[in-house]
Motif scaffolding. Structure first.
Motif: not given
Length: 152
Positions: A37, A41, A98-99, A101-103, A105-106, A132, A137
């Motif tokens: 991640e 990122e 996608r990964l 973006g998820e990282a 956001e966390r 993070e 979740a």
């Protein structure tokens, strides 16, 4: 609160083995994903900032040697997260984007939570880099709700 025994250990019993195993499995998985991640990122950030992510720039930002980056980029290619193009650098696949973006956001949620607790923005930024990757979740949602409730 229970008094510690003479040995210095509390009287609290160990959790059952299945729950113990699951906790350690989750921690190992988080550590495995953490590096992946962080790379995707960073690659996304470099592309967003300068239009490309080069191996030399990734190595400089992570403070590692270029062969270390090359090995990880091969792994990321094998996992379908990045594509390498000769003389053009590294690009994220849709799965990589996608990964990333998820990282991101966390990271944002954890950082806002820490600031809502009164942690300085600089310390919150540094501490969020790591936390993070290790929160569930459910915990992340609690962080988000707390930070939003504090106007964070």
């Amino acid at each position: 609160m229970q008094e510690p025994e003479a040995s210095g250990r509390s009287e609290t019993a160990l959790v059952d083995p299945e729950r113990h195993v699951e906790s350690f499995r989750q921690a190992r998985e988080a550590r495995r994903l953490e590096l992946v991640e962080d790379y995707v990122e960073l690659i996304d950030d470099l592309i967003g900032d300068g239009g490309e992510a080069r191996q030399v720039d990734i190595a400089a930002r992570l403070g590692v040697a270029q062969p270390t980056v090359a090995k990880m980029l091969k792994r990321l290619c094998d996992e379908g997260l990045v594509q390498q193009r000769p003389y053009r650098g590294v690009f994220l696949t849709e799965a990589g984007k996608r990964l990333a973006g998820e990282a991101r956001e966390r990271h944002r949620i954890v950082e806002r939570f820490l600031c809502a607790l009164g942690v300085s923005p600089e310390t919150a930024r540094r501490d969020a880099e790591g936390i993070e990757h290790h929160v569930s979740a459910e915990t992340l949602e609690a962080f988000r709700a707390f930070a939003e409730g504090r106007g964070g």
